[in-house]
Design an enzyme around this catalytic site. Structure first.
Site, PDB file in Angstrom:
ATOM      1  N   SER A   1      -6.609  -9.274   6.552  1.00  0.00           N
ATOM      2  CA  SER A   1      -6.090  -9.481   8.166  1.00  0.00           C
ATOM      3  C   SER A   1      -5.375 -11.042   8.202  1.00  0.00           C
ATOM      4  CB  SER A   1      -7.136  -9.247   9.216  1.00  0.00           C
ATOM      5  OG  SER A   1      -7.601  -7.940   9.210  1.00  0.00           O
TER       6      SER A   1
ATOM      7  N   LYS B   1       1.051  -1.239  -0.024  1.00  0.00           N
ATOM      8  CA  LYS B   1       0.209   0.155  -0.037  1.00  0.00           C
ATOM      9  C   LYS B   1       0.826   1.146   0.075  1.00  0.00           C
ATOM     10  CE  LYS B   1      -3.741  -2.649   2.010  1.00  0.00           C
ATOM     11  NZ  LYS B   1      -4.976  -2.637   2.722  1.00  0.00           N
TER      12      LYS B   1
END
Ligand code: PGA
Length: 252
Positions: A209, A8
């Site tokens: 996650s 990211k």
């Protein structure tokens, strides 16, 4: 099996350089068994390429523009990514759909463009919590797949990866249970089989996650072909442990 790290908008140049070197070192043995990729911010692609060059770790980008070139200030083309050494390009990540209003059709154009340039799109799909709670998860994911794969053929050597990332599990610490993930992966597998024929080997990654502590049970599911890792991919040891879990699953 493929494990890809989505960095990211994180890392500075030094951190990117160090993280890439560490990932290469720590995943080298397991990368014989599973495919491993890192997707740094686009400005670090060149630097990270130097670290992964000649190793088993592949390079991926986080986004691409569907046009060949032109007046698209701030955007990066597939030619540029290919020249920068990318093998994979993440397209249609939920953060891009949400914050940058990318439609299914726009994502589909990107998929085509990435394939046209000989790279593998990692097409992300996934429902929001609201959509799951209103029993619309399969409808939404089905629509994202249909839109993202319009006009796509897996002939002529084109390769594709799909990543199922429930939006409510991204960066929240809340993972889909292995059963929830498997159920959606089976649905995606069916859709892909109807679209391309059952013999097409399209890996379906789970993302949201994924951590060293939950990777093994997710990767043990029959239709989960690896992971797209956000937060945990910024920690080389955690990422390597997840790659290790995928390698174990692949051996079993
Ligand atoms: P996360 O992100 O692992 O931090 O939940 C996954 C992703 O967005 O690709």
């Amino acid at each position: 099996m493929l494990v890809a790290g989505n960095w990211k908008m994180h890392t500075d140049l030094r951190a990117a350089d160090r993280l890439a070197s560490e990932v290469v070192r720590l995943t080298d043995a397991d990368a014989r068994t599973v495919d491993v990729a890192v997707c740094p911010p686009s400005v670090w692609l060149e630097a990270v390429r130097e670290r992964v060059r000649g190793t088993r770790v592949a390079l991926g980008a986080q986004n691409v523009h569907p046009e060949e070139k032109g007046a698209f200030t701030g955007e990066v083309s597939a030619t540029m990514l290919s020249e920068a050494g990318c093998t994979y390009v993440i397209v249609g990540h939920s953060e891009r759909r949400r914050h940058f209003h990318e439609s299914d059709a726009f994502v589909g154009e990107k998929v085509m463009q990435v394939m046209k340039h000989g790279m593998t799109p990692i097409l992300c799909v996934g429902e929001s919590l609201e959509e799951r709670d209103s029993d619309a998860a399969e409808t939404v994911v089905g629509r994202q797949l249909d839109g993202g794969l319009i006009g796509v053929s897996l002939r002529h050597g084109n390769t594709l990866v799909v990543a199922y990332e429930p939006v409510w599990a991204i960066g929240t610490g809340r993972t889909a249970t292995p059963e929830q993930a498997q159920a959606m992966h089976a649905f995606i597998r069916e859709k892909l089989a109807a679209r391309f024929g059952a013999e097409e080997p399209v890996p379906i990654l789970y993302g949201g996650s994924v951590k060293p502590g939950n990777a093994a049970e997710l990767f043990a599911q029959p239709d989960i072909g690896g992971g797209l890792i956000g937060g945990a991919s910024l920690d080389a040891e955690a990422f390597a442990a997840i790659v290790g879990a995928a390698a174990d699953a692949a051996r079993n």
